[in-house]
Design an enzyme around this catalytic site. Sequence first.
Site, PDB file in Angstrom:
ATOM      1  N   HIS A 150      38.765  29.705 -51.407  1.00  0.00           N
ATOM      2  CA  HIS A 150      38.318  28.852 -52.501  1.00  0.00           C
ATOM      3  C   HIS A 150      38.088  27.424 -52.002  1.00  0.00           C
ATOM      4  O   HIS A 150      37.135  26.754 -52.395  1.00  0.00           O
ATOM      5  CB  HIS A 150      39.364  28.867 -53.617  1.00  0.00           C
ATOM      6  N   GLU A 165      42.832  37.007 -56.276  1.00  0.00           N
ATOM      7  CA  GLU A 165      43.946  36.068 -56.446  1.00  0.00           C
ATOM      8  C   GLU A 165      45.227  36.674 -55.865  1.00  0.00           C
ATOM      9  O   GLU A 165      45.610  37.798 -56.214  1.00  0.00           O
ATOM     10  CB  GLU A 165      44.154  35.754 -57.922  1.00  0.00           C
ATOM     11  N   ASP A 192      43.299  26.082 -51.891  1.00  0.00           N
ATOM     12  CA  ASP A 192      43.763  27.457 -51.712  1.00  0.00           C
ATOM     13  C   ASP A 192      42.733  28.300 -50.939  1.00  0.00           C
ATOM     14  O   ASP A 192      41.545  28.029 -51.012  1.00  0.00           O
ATOM     15  CB  ASP A 192      44.081  28.089 -53.079  1.00  0.00           C
TER      16      ASP A 192
END
Length: 254
Positions: free
Chosen positions: A161, A123, A171
């Site tokens: 993703h 992330e 994203d």
Amino acid sequence: MACAGNPYRAGNKAYKKQTRVLSKLIKQAPLQDSFITAGNWIGTTNLNLRKPNFVIIHYTAQNSCDQTLKTFTTSSTQVSAHYVICKDGTIHHMLNDYLRAWHAGTGKWGNTTDLNSNSIGIELDNNGFELFPDVQLNSLLLVLDKLKKGFNIPAQNFIGHEDLAPTRKIDPGILFPWKLLSESGFGIWYDDTTAVTIPVDFNTLNALRIIGYDTKDSSAAIKTFKRHWLQQDSSVTINEHEKKVLYNVMKKSM
């Protein structure tokens, strides 16, 4: 060891507790299966840990690294990742790489439908509308290099993703520099398409499937492809240049 002032001290304690439980389960011989009538538990000598084969890159869609760390250390959110990389380049390793994080969700890439079980989730602290700072990208490249070498992950298995979930995710978005990553061996990128000749029987959806996309929703797959490789988020039509890019990426995926 965590210092007394660490705000994630309680979460770290819970993590250690959970991993101890998992460790005990692994060490135990299984209960006698009802269908086994005469056999015994006999431990094989040929084993190792499950190996991640994909790296999936996300943006956090939140407004700070602290906000994301809080999200990933709150049990009720039911979401996690192996790494969180902040805008200032700070790398937070949140889960052992051999364990299964909850980051990919429902999706499909090629024939793989449970990406959580064989992937690493990363992330990036980014709300989805801002550029990724160089210092953050440099840290990302360091992590990717470690993962690629450590687990022998193929270049084409570094994806976003959005790629595995084109109907519900966007994203890491059109601002993410996939070309930069591919130049370092993470992900693939297309070559100059000036001299590319598209075969007469070229089929757009077949090409997307070969790359890895789930084309059940063809419009979503096309838009996601264009976000990743053409860095645009617009129509679902594909012009001649875009077809050449698609053809080139398809050939590199085979």
